[in-house]
Design an enzyme around this catalytic site. Sequence first.
Site, PDB file in Angstrom:
ATOM      1  N   GLY A 111      -8.584   9.140   8.946  1.00  0.00           N
ATOM      2  CA  GLY A 111      -9.017   9.235  10.342  1.00  0.00           C
ATOM      3  C   GLY A 111     -10.053  10.308  10.621  1.00  0.00           C
ATOM      4  CE  LYS A 123      -3.148   2.794   2.701  1.00  0.00           C
ATOM      5  NZ  LYS A 123      -4.031   2.945   3.871  1.00  0.00           N
ATOM      6  CG  ASN A 174      -6.830   1.117  11.137  1.00  0.00           C
ATOM      7  OD1 ASN A 174      -5.644   0.932  10.986  1.00  0.00           O
ATOM      8  ND2 ASN A 174      -7.405   0.835  12.302  1.00  0.00           N
ATOM      9  N   GLY A 213     -10.924   7.947   5.451  1.00  0.00           N
ATOM     10  CA  GLY A 213     -11.931   8.960   5.738  1.00  0.00           C
ATOM     11  C   GLY A 213     -13.317   8.436   6.055  1.00  0.00           C
TER      12      GLY A 213
END
Lengths: 257, 65
Positions: free
Chosen positions: A157, A96, A206, A185
């Site tokens: 986040g 990634k 996450n 997001g």
Amino acid sequence: MLTLYGTELSSRLLLGTARYPSPAIMEAAIRASGTGIVTVSLRRETAGGGRGGQFFETIRALGVHVLPNTAGCHTAKEAVLTARMARDLFATDWVKLEVIGHHDTLQPDVFALVEAARELCADGFKVFPYTTADLVVAEKLLEAGCGVLMPWASPIGSARGLVDPASLISMRAHFPDVPLIVDAGLGRPSHAAQAMELGYDAVLLNTAVAGAADPIAMARAFAAAIDAGHEGCRAGLLEPRDMAVPSTPVIGKAVFA
Amino acid sequence: MKLIINGEEQQIEAGTLAALLAALDYEGDWLATAVNGDLVPRAERAQTALNDGDRIEILAPKQGG
């Protein structure tokens, strides 16, 4: 079935491993999500520590694919070296690719991203680039050899969801055959469902799971929302209309007056 | 000799990168190493000689998003 770089996956969720209240909750949330891919990072190890090894043994025991990230890298050079170290450690050519361009927004530096993607693709990596929804950047990443694109929904986040759906719709329309994953997001299961309804192939998240009051329940909620959005898109969504359209037939209605 | 290990300067004698890892009690298989900005693959640590002033990065798997 989702296919990324020739690997078939039954889940359309990619899940991060950071910020959970405990390793046990992380493990349970990963299981509850049904994900087939988890992201991990590389960080400095203290002498005689071995904590990174313990963490990774937990991940390995889950039997999921590992997608190492280059989080925190601010130059192409740093990102390329981190990717090479990750390949040596994790024995995977997946990466990634993140090259951060702005401290406040964690927005990708798309110029350095394309530069790093060119170098890594030429070196045999299978790159998952964290990018914006910019179509020209997307073209350059595909030319570099990327077989997946991961546009952000909003800053990492931030939990703001899809702040610019029009750009994501445009990206989907321009690249109908490229696996597209919304990365970063997302805050709520409805955000993930929205991304899937737009025709995206998967979502990566996450904090929305790890930071929930009950991460395990939230992992299940996202999995359900992703399936619902994907099925809804495949089923063919109605376009919004300006005026009401009665759902119950008017013909045969009794006249009482 | 002087080595900069994960950003910290240390005085330590180690002929090779593998010897340095052993001297500092780095254990287990889950490490990745670089010297002066270049990857040193696991298989090459024993043949990688260290020089005064080398910058060494020793990384391990960590949680990530």
